[in-house]
Scaffold this motif. Sequence first.
Motif, PDB file in Angstrom:
ATOM      1  N   UNK A  77       0.723  -1.269  -0.126  1.00  0.00           N
ATOM      2  CA  UNK A  77      -0.045   0.078   0.084  1.00  0.00           C
ATOM      3  C   UNK A  77       0.880   1.201  -0.154  1.00  0.00           C
ATOM      4  N   UNK A  78       0.308   2.632   0.202  1.00  0.00           N
ATOM      5  CA  UNK A  78       0.913   3.375   0.130  1.00  0.00           C
ATOM      6  C   UNK A  78       1.708   3.924   1.627  1.00  0.00           C
ATOM      7  N   UNK A  79       2.673   4.437   1.567  1.00  0.00           N
ATOM      8  CA  UNK A  79       3.438   4.818   2.775  1.00  0.00           C
ATOM      9  C   UNK A  79       2.392   5.633   3.439  1.00  0.00           C
ATOM     10  N   UNK A  80       2.139   5.124   4.614  1.00  0.00           N
ATOM     11  CA  UNK A  80       1.135   6.175   5.528  1.00  0.00           C
ATOM     12  C   UNK A  80       1.871   6.716   6.612  1.00  0.00           C
ATOM     13  N   UNK A  81       1.097   7.574   7.419  1.00  0.00           N
ATOM     14  CA  UNK A  81       1.894   8.531   8.673  1.00  0.00           C
ATOM     15  C   UNK A  81       2.467   7.724   9.477  1.00  0.00           C
ATOM     16  N   UNK A  82       1.849   6.310   9.971  1.00  0.00           N
ATOM     17  CA  UNK A  82       2.564   5.426  11.039  1.00  0.00           C
ATOM     18  C   UNK A  82       4.031   4.939  10.444  1.00  0.00           C
ATOM     19  N   UNK A  83       3.723   4.429   9.086  1.00  0.00           N
ATOM     20  CA  UNK A  83       5.070   3.897   8.707  1.00  0.00           C
ATOM     21  C   UNK A  83       6.149   4.935   8.586  1.00  0.00           C
ATOM     22  N   UNK A  84       5.652   6.345   8.055  1.00  0.00           N
ATOM     23  CA  UNK A  84       6.718   7.295   7.826  1.00  0.00           C
ATOM     24  C   UNK A  84       7.344   7.426   9.014  1.00  0.00           C
ATOM     25  N   UNK A  85       6.497   7.637  10.031  1.00  0.00           N
ATOM     26  CA  UNK A  85       7.415   7.956  11.376  1.00  0.00           C
ATOM     27  C   UNK A  85       8.161   6.847  12.004  1.00  0.00           C
TER      28      UNK A  85
END
Length: 477
Positions: A25-33
């Motif tokens: 999936x797309x990079x979401x905020x949780x993974x970006x953090x």
Amino acid sequence: MAQMDSATGGVFSRGATRFAPSPTGELHLGNARTALFNYLLARHAGERFVLRIEDTDAGRTRPEYIEGLLADLRWLGLEWDAGPGREDAHGPYFQSQRAAHYAGLFARLENLGAVYPCFCTALQLEASRRAQRASGRPPRYAGTCRDLTAQERERHRAQGLAATLRFRVPSGQRIEFTDLVHGPQSFLSDDIGDFVIRRADGSAAFFFCNAVDDASMGVSQVLRGEDHLANTPRQLLVLAALGLPVPRYGHVSLILGPDGAPLSKRHGAASVREFRERGYRPEALVNYLFRLGHSSPEHALLGLPELARAFDTSHLGRSSAHYDEQQLRVWQKSAVHQLTPEQARGWLAALLPEGIAAASADAFVAAVAPNVVLPEDAAPWVRIVFGGPPVLEPPDEQVVREAGPGFFAAAARAAVAGASDPAAITDAVRTASGRKGAQLYMPLRLALTGCRHGPELGPLLKALPAGEAERRLARFA
Ligand code: GLU
């Protein structure tokens, strides 16, 4: 201390952190953090930051997700030292390309008797889980294939049954580790069922490849989502069986939406791409994420090197972090205020009409950027400045009419003579009308922009196309 990679014989002069996304999936905020925290931890400690793509689930992996992920990380400024496009002796950094490496380790586990083939079908496993739940026991693998004889295994194979490979969890052990966030952890091996480390199609399963890759890539510290805390004892068992080094794990609390549910699309934008496309600045996102679940005495907008200096795993909170777009907007505001004129031009470029004079475009950006949080907030000002004289609402027209024709005749004359010099216009009008303060500025502002509020009038005047200020003022002369 140098760390030995006993699988490949490599030696690491420095430790490493890593980000290991599954591109489903797309990079979401949780993974970006998670990526940001690992990046900062590496930079803080002078370690390497490794990017590993966990693409073993061929059915759910899509090349565009991988491309998007790399683009998002680069946009955030989280450059990796080893990973896709930066291969070294410890790669490849796509798990889908590491089958040969895994084969050797599977063979070692087989030789050690630490694993066994399991022929149970999905249907059988589900029935077993249901029966365990019904009798009030937590569902775990019942051990059906644990002690099959060589003949039984042969018979299953001859029937064409595909086998998974299960890790034989030793009984009666306590598995302990100290989590960087949650402190001392203790699990009983008897609570853990034998788990699959190789799927029936031959692909490596998460507990295995995630753990052995960390060892092969010299990863010494891992920050990852709290949802993986309960996976850690299984991974420690695999590493212990192979005699591989164990990283220090830290499990970071989840990000929740304002309603307390895990952050997702329904809370608005959730993927880094969406934030980027809406005009959020990477510095704003990075500064916001840095404070989401990580306390800090630093209240200023900081660059990545400064954030790295301030990053401290002992500041990671144990309770869930709550996403709040208003907070993000505060960081965005600071980020926009710190844009250089050139960055601000790039930030608003897509909004500006084609063919306008460069000086006018520059003046527009200088006038409007300090007043907006997102480019979409500047769109009405594009219409006001470049879309011809504004139509006034009746109460506003009244204010303008009350100022009188002499007021605007003086203003229009000054606009021609002073080439839209704001001071020249206000001086001339002050002298001609005797007005000052709001009495002076409001009729001017309304005649020029049609709005009672907005960016400072002086810089806006400079943005108006040539002759436009005079034209707008002369309408009321
Ligand atoms: N691929 C896993 C995930 O995206 C990685 C977990 C980990 O960081 O160890 O959840």
